[in-house]
Design a protein around this motif. Structure first.
Motif, PDB file in Angstrom:
ATOM      1  N   GLY A   2       0.785  -1.234   0.000  1.00 50.90           N
ATOM      2  CA  GLY A   2       0.000   0.000   0.000  1.00 50.90           C
ATOM      3  C   GLY A   2       0.813   1.278   0.000  1.00 50.90           C
ATOM      4  N   HIS A   3       2.124   1.174  -0.131  1.00 50.25           N
ATOM      5  CA  HIS A   3       2.972   2.374  -0.137  1.00 50.25           C
ATOM      6  C   HIS A   3       2.900   3.060  -1.499  1.00 50.25           C
ATOM      7  CE1 HIS A   3       4.971   1.655   3.747  1.00 50.25           C
ATOM      8  NE2 HIS A   3       4.918   0.376   3.417  1.00 50.25           N
ATOM      9  N   VAL A   4       2.821   4.388  -1.461  1.00 44.85           N
ATOM     10  CA  VAL A   4       2.865   5.176  -2.699  1.00 44.85           C
ATOM     11  C   VAL A   4       3.948   6.258  -2.640  1.00 44.85           C
ATOM     12  CG1 VAL A   4       0.466   4.751  -3.328  1.00 44.85           C
ATOM     13  CG2 VAL A   4       1.031   6.706  -1.873  1.00 44.85           C
ATOM     14  N   ARG A   5       4.604   6.375  -1.487  1.00 46.17           N
ATOM     15  CA  ARG A   5       5.725   7.316  -1.342  1.00 46.17           C
ATOM     16  C   ARG A   5       6.967   6.486  -1.063  1.00 46.17           C
ATOM     17  NH1 ARG A   5       5.555  11.689  -3.622  1.00 46.17           N
ATOM     18  NH2 ARG A   5       6.850  12.753  -2.087  1.00 46.17           N
ATOM     19  N   ILE A   6       7.524   5.929  -2.140  1.00 41.16           N
ATOM     20  CA  ILE A   6       8.628   4.967  -2.030  1.00 41.16           C
ATOM     21  C   ILE A   6       9.898   5.595  -2.576  1.00 41.16           C
ATOM     22  CG2 ILE A   6       9.451   2.680  -2.701  1.00 41.16           C
ATOM     23  CD1 ILE A   6       6.482   1.950  -3.251  1.00 41.16           C
ATOM     24  N   GLY A   7      10.861   5.817  -1.715  1.00 41.15           N
ATOM     25  CA  GLY A   7      12.149   6.354  -2.138  1.00 41.15           C
ATOM     26  C   GLY A   7      13.173   5.253  -2.353  1.00 41.15           C
ATOM     27  N   HIS A   8      14.196   5.585  -3.097  1.00 46.09           N
ATOM     28  CA  HIS A   8      15.260   4.603  -3.386  1.00 46.09           C
ATOM     29  C   HIS A   8      16.605   5.258  -3.148  1.00 46.09           C
ATOM     30  CE1 HIS A   8      17.577   1.432  -5.087  1.00 46.09           C
ATOM     31  NE2 HIS A   8      17.777   1.989  -6.269  1.00 46.09           N
ATOM     32  N   VAL A   9      17.474   4.612  -2.358  1.00 47.83           N
ATOM     33  CA  VAL A   9      18.849   5.075  -2.165  1.00 47.83           C
ATOM     34  C   VAL A   9      19.745   4.142  -2.958  1.00 47.83           C
ATOM     35  CG1 VAL A   9      18.415   6.201   0.045  1.00 47.83           C
ATOM     36  CG2 VAL A   9      19.062   3.802   0.030  1.00 47.83           C
ATOM     37  N   SER A  10      20.623   4.721  -3.783  1.00 50.21           N
ATOM     38  CA  SER A  10      21.329   3.943  -4.793  1.00 50.21           C
ATOM     39  C   SER A  10      22.786   4.337  -4.884  1.00 50.21           C
ATOM     40  CB  SER A  10      20.637   4.151  -6.153  1.00 50.21           C
ATOM     41  OG  SER A  10      21.233   3.358  -7.159  1.00 50.21           O
ATOM     42  N   GLY A  11      23.583   3.476  -5.520  1.00 48.45           N
ATOM     43  CA  GLY A  11      24.994   3.746  -5.767  1.00 48.45           C
ATOM     44  C   GLY A  11      25.240   4.009  -7.242  1.00 48.45           C
ATOM     45  N   SER A  12      26.522   4.023  -7.621  1.00 54.86           N
ATOM     46  CA  SER A  12      26.879   4.357  -8.998  1.00 54.86           C
ATOM     47  C   SER A  12      27.432   3.164  -9.773  1.00 54.86           C
ATOM     48  CB  SER A  12      27.921   5.483  -9.010  1.00 54.86           C
ATOM     49  OG  SER A  12      29.114   5.067  -8.354  1.00 54.86           O
ATOM     50  N   ASP A  13      27.527   2.001  -9.152  1.00 61.26           N
ATOM     51  CA  ASP A  13      28.094   0.836  -9.827  1.00 61.26           C
ATOM     52  C   ASP A  13      27.064   0.185 -10.751  1.00 61.26           C
ATOM     53  OD1 ASP A  13      26.745   0.175  -7.340  1.00 61.26           O
ATOM     54  OD2 ASP A  13      27.330  -1.887  -7.729  1.00 61.26           O
ATOM     55  N   GLY A  14      27.506  -0.811 -11.502  1.00 61.67           N
ATOM     56  CA  GLY A  14      26.639  -1.451 -12.481  1.00 61.67           C
ATOM     57  C   GLY A  14      25.439  -2.145 -11.867  1.00 61.67           C
ATOM     58  N   ALA A  15      25.633  -2.848 -10.750  1.00 58.12           N
ATOM     59  CA  ALA A  15      24.518  -3.541 -10.109  1.00 58.12           C
ATOM     60  C   ALA A  15      23.470  -2.541  -9.639  1.00 58.12           C
ATOM     61  CB  ALA A  15      25.023  -4.376  -8.940  1.00 58.12           C
ATOM     62  N   SER A  16      23.923  -1.440  -9.048  1.00 59.16           N
ATOM     63  CA  SER A  16      22.986  -0.414  -8.567  1.00 59.16           C
ATOM     64  C   SER A  16      22.169   0.155  -9.718  1.00 59.16           C
ATOM     65  CB  SER A  16      23.746   0.715  -7.864  1.00 59.16           C
ATOM     66  OG  SER A  16      24.346   0.268  -6.673  1.00 59.16           O
ATOM     67  N   ALA A  17      22.801   0.342 -10.866  1.00 60.63           N
ATOM     68  CA  ALA A  17      22.093   0.900 -12.025  1.00 60.63           C
ATOM     69  C   ALA A  17      20.962  -0.023 -12.458  1.00 60.63           C
ATOM     70  CB  ALA A  17      23.068   1.121 -13.174  1.00 60.63           C
ATOM     71  N   HIS A  18      21.199  -1.330 -12.457  1.00 57.89           N
ATOM     72  CA  HIS A  18      20.156  -2.272 -12.855  1.00 57.89           C
ATOM     73  C   HIS A  18      19.047  -2.325 -11.808  1.00 57.89           C
ATOM     74  CE1 HIS A  18      21.732  -4.207 -16.522  1.00 57.89           C
ATOM     75  NE2 HIS A  18      22.922  -3.872 -16.041  1.00 57.89           N
ATOM     76  N   ARG A  19      19.395  -2.303 -10.534  1.00 56.27           N
ATOM     77  CA  ARG A  19      18.381  -2.330  -9.477  1.00 56.27           C
ATOM     78  C   ARG A  19      17.542  -1.048  -9.519  1.00 56.27           C
ATOM     79  NH1 ARG A  19      22.517  -4.926  -4.860  1.00 56.27           N
ATOM     80  NH2 ARG A  19      22.980  -6.759  -6.143  1.00 56.27           N
ATOM     81  N   ARG A  20      18.203   0.058  -9.794  1.00 56.27           N
ATOM     82  CA  ARG A  20      17.515   1.344  -9.904  1.00 56.27           C
ATOM     83  C   ARG A  20      16.539   1.339 -11.082  1.00 56.27           C
ATOM     84  NH1 ARG A  20      21.837   4.033  -9.562  1.00 56.27           N
ATOM     85  NH2 ARG A  20      22.245   4.477 -11.753  1.00 56.27           N
TER      86      ARG A  20
END
Length: 331
Positions: free
Chosen positions: A177-195
């Motif tokens: 039921g969440h609609v205000r979902i933030g994401h904290v991410s890195g700059s590596d390749g895995a982070s880019a795909h997860r993002r």
């Protein structure tokens, strides 16, 4: 024998009453020796505390029976499962894993790799961002473990489906039921795909994505990125962190604002590392199956060692949701 020196193969032969060549044969292929002599040599090795010289074995063979593993940060606990998966395949075959920590930086990664190659490892697993120099060619069988910004020519890629995992994390929070979902991410390749997976899922649900990025993916990076995210979007009810270490930093940022997990803000991590599994943290996380990535990497390298003509492959491992106590419906 002089107890102040290391026992040798010749000491074992004398103790067992056999020739040094028979001891050498025992170390290579014990089944070719009669049971009586095999037991005599084994007993002598145990009594003397003899350990075969790896250097001597290497000189007698073109193989060092060693696999190099390059990682980019000892502090990231997902390497524990990756290494355990590799060793589950390699240890029974007499291989050892030689670990090199490169830390971020192209020169450090190249230095770590060159150091392993100088020790004549039979193959490499790269669990870090390859340097530009490494992208041109690999001279030993090589597997890149996890998504990276580049894969060396001729190397295999074995990785978790991080795009799918990012979508899985977002869909879990949306389903609560969440609609205000933030994401904290890195700059590596895995982070880019997860993002990318996170963004695709929330946008498909008609929810606005908001992302706070960092150059790294450590606990401190998680704290700083989550702090910025909560400052810009104080009505955030859920945070998806690019890995479990960043999730731990997000916990601290939430606590610093006088909020609680999951009562005020749900948190989901990624990797399902030992950190996430701890009873104290009890972190909901996406299991990237790093033990399977490690085991499959080891099997692939063994196949490439046996047949250097094999063409490189790309393998995706399906992630799973590890549901624990840090995610709940919004209040």
């Amino acid at each position: 024998m002089n107890n102040n020196r290391r026992p040798t193969l010749y000491d074992v032969a004398t103790q067992a009453g056999v020739s040094p060549s028979l001891v050498s044969l025992f170390l290579k292929d014990p089944e070719r020796i009669s049971e009586k002599r095999r037991n005599a040599v084994r007993d002598a090795i145990t009594e003397l505390g003899y350990r075969p010289s790896r250097a001597a074995t290497t000189l007698a063979s073109s193989s060092t029976k060693s696999i190099g593993l390059v990682i980019d940060d000892y502090r990231n606990p997902w390497f524990v499962d990756l290494l355990r998966g590799m060793e589950s395949v390699l240890s029974n075959l007499g291989y050892q894993v030689m670990l090199a920590d490169s830390r971020p930086g192209e020169n450090r990664i190249k230095e770590a790799t060159d150091g392993l190659l100088a020790m004549h490892v039979d193959a490499l697993v790269i669990a870090a961002e390859p340097s530009d120099a490494m992208l041109a060619k690999t001279w030993v069988p090589t597997v890149v473990a996890g998504w990276r910004k580049g894969v060396p020519l001729g190397a295999d890629l074995i990785t978790n489906d991080d795009d799918g995992g990012g979508s899985m994390a977002a869909n879990h929070l949306l389903g609560l039921g969440h609609v205000r979902i933030g994401h904290v991410s890195g700059s590596d390749g895995a982070s880019a795909h997860r993002r990318a997976g996170y963004r695709r899922a929330v946008e498909a649900a008609g929810v606005e994505p908001f992302i706070s990025e960092s150059s790294g993916t450590s606990e401190e990076d998680g704290y700083e990125t989550a702090s910025r995210l909560l400052e810009r979007h104080p009505d955030t009810t859920a945070i998806f962190a690019a890995n479990d270490s960043m999730a731990l930093g997000a916990f601290a940022a939430i606590k610093a604002r006088g909020l609680a997990v999951p009562a005020d803000v749900s948190v989901i991590g990624y990797d399902n590392s030992p950190l996430a599994k701890s009873r104290f943290l009890d972190l909901t996380s996406i299991d990237n199956r790093s033990d399977i990535v490690g085991a499959d990497s080891a099997r692939r390298l063994l196949a490439r060692i046996a047949d250097p003509t094999l063409e490189p492959e790309r393998t995706l491992i399906e992630p799973k949701l590890a549901l624990r106590g840090t995610t709940a419906p919004p209040r």
